[in-house]
Enzyme design. Sequence first.
Site, short mmCIF file in Angstrom:
data_model
loop_
_atom_site.label_atom_id
_atom_site.label_comp_id
_atom_site.label_asym_id
_atom_site.label_seq_id
_atom_site.Cartn_x
_atom_site.Cartn_y
_atom_site.Cartn_z
N LYS A 6 28.30 39.02 43.23
CA LYS A 6 29.03 40.19 42.93
C LYS A 6 28.96 40.79 41.61
O LYS A 6 28.92 39.69 40.78
CB LYS A 6 30.49 40.31 43.43
CG LYS A 6 30.52 40.10 45.02
CD LYS A 6 32.20 40.46 45.57
CE LYS A 6 32.41 41.85 45.08
NZ LYS A 6 33.79 42.08 45.48
N GLU B 210 36.05 38.69 40.27
CA GLU B 210 35.33 39.50 41.36
C GLU B 210 34.52 38.39 42.52
O GLU B 210 34.32 38.86 43.57
CB GLU B 210 34.22 40.46 41.07
CG GLU B 210 34.90 41.87 40.66
CD GLU B 210 35.43 42.38 41.56
OE1 GLU B 210 34.85 42.41 42.74
OE2 GLU B 210 36.44 43.42 41.41
#
Length: 556
Positions: free
Chosen positions: A392, A400
């Site tokens: 990500k 994240e």
Amino acid sequence: MQTLSLCHAALCSKFAALNPPRSSLLSPLQRNQPPTRTIAHSLRLRKTLLQIHSNAACALEIAIKIKSLVEMAASNLAKALFWGFFLERCLLFVDSAIGVNWGTLSSHKLPPSVVVDLMRENKIWKVKLFDTDPDVLWALRGSGIEVMVGIPNDLLAALASSVAASDRWVGQNVSRYMVKGGVDIRYVAVGNEPFLTNYQGRYQSLVLPAMLNLQQSLARANLAGYIKLVVPCNADAYQSASVPSQGAFRPELTQMMTQLVSFLNSNGSPFVVNIYPFLSLYQSADFPQDYAFFEGSSHPVVDGQNVYYNAFDGNFDTLVAALSKIGYGQMPVAVGEVGWPTEGAPSANLSAARAFNQGLIGHVLSNKGTPLRPGIPPVDIYLFSLLDEEQKNVLPGYFERHWGIYSFDGQAKYPLNLGSGNGWLKNARNVPYLPSRWCIANPSQDLTGVTNHVKLACSFADCTTLYYGGSCNTIGEKGNISYAFNSYYQLQKQDSKSCDFDGLGIVTFLDPSVGDCRFLVGISDSSGCCLGCGIFCALWFMSLWVIIYLRVFDSL
């Protein structure tokens, strides 16, 4: 999940002196399913009929309350309608359910069959996907898991401009799986947070036209009565100047949201919203930490007679107020994403993630609801997320890549009870790990020139646990080098050349993990592994039979 500040406006103004950011009672979905021959649908109908008797008391109690409220003054009409809505929910048995988001942005992907087995073992019966990966969907066949598939934002333009494109999409990604013993697709998510302010309106005008075309396509496929279209929205679609009851959609979205909610309402679909109290805490140093959790807060938000002790309820009711202002105060609401990361920020750790997620689950399943919808919690809530995704984008923050309640390989990060009667989380089974070996810094070499190698390794592999707030932040310089080397080595499927680093790396069979800092072992390509094993086994058996045959022949 898009990481935009979801700090509740009341708290931001009260504690941070900032401008307010733009940051289920789920009425029963219309289960007027089209005629179907599938056994699963018949069993679902039978289960509903058998539960009617056990829910009669609930229905009677609410009916009496409706009668008394209707007989009162007109000022109480809204309450009567509210309890009528609750009666409908009671009769249709739409209970609070905890699902998960299953993202696949990882270079260490578990085989989909292993992930489906993991969900079944943990009695997770709802899953939200971000696309329509055929491997994932085929693995979900006959699983009994209700599925929400997703349409990426980049496809909205094509679907909005062409009915033919919409028909093709439905045929290829929905109809083909809706067969006996197939995938139980319940929702199609049209875009992912398409109204996010960061997109600067790029997708706003495409959402409703795409939905209209898709609805026609579902109708032509005889699926419109069973599959519902939804639009996962970031909480920045609405805002409040001070308290939840003053919630309203962003001015530039008001007309568009009114049309969208009207469409959802007419088709029996819920409004889907993503709520992240973690981001409020992460982005505002003045945000009271206890308000982000569910144990009560020493800094509650007082809104008339309503008092808010956690950010989730405050954010949810801000949306309820916004829906009321456009004439849909009883609109069904589902929470598409909510969770807490375990790495990448000071407030992102195992204990905080466990406290938040367990508190959320207990709060929802207790049926407390929220001050504006007392006694009626959200129905569908999808935890974000099932697994870590180390590919990500980390622009919003290193956290994240660490939202999973499980690590990338399906191992539970902390004890968590999903409220399904299944106890603590159970780990994935039959994980196809690579061999137990690691790449570390060669202790016999001078490491003064290692910096560029570490940068190169971390530009490809995930090293976010080494940074501030990460579980490997305190393992020392040599530990950092070894962690970076190993991450790259595992990413390359343990290719011997990937541990060279000009002689500075060396392969070890002793696990170099330190405390909470885990040095990973990658996941093999299961298909390639099986194929190789199959060929090897076939050759082995052939050779064995040849030897046996020759020995028998010689003995004659």
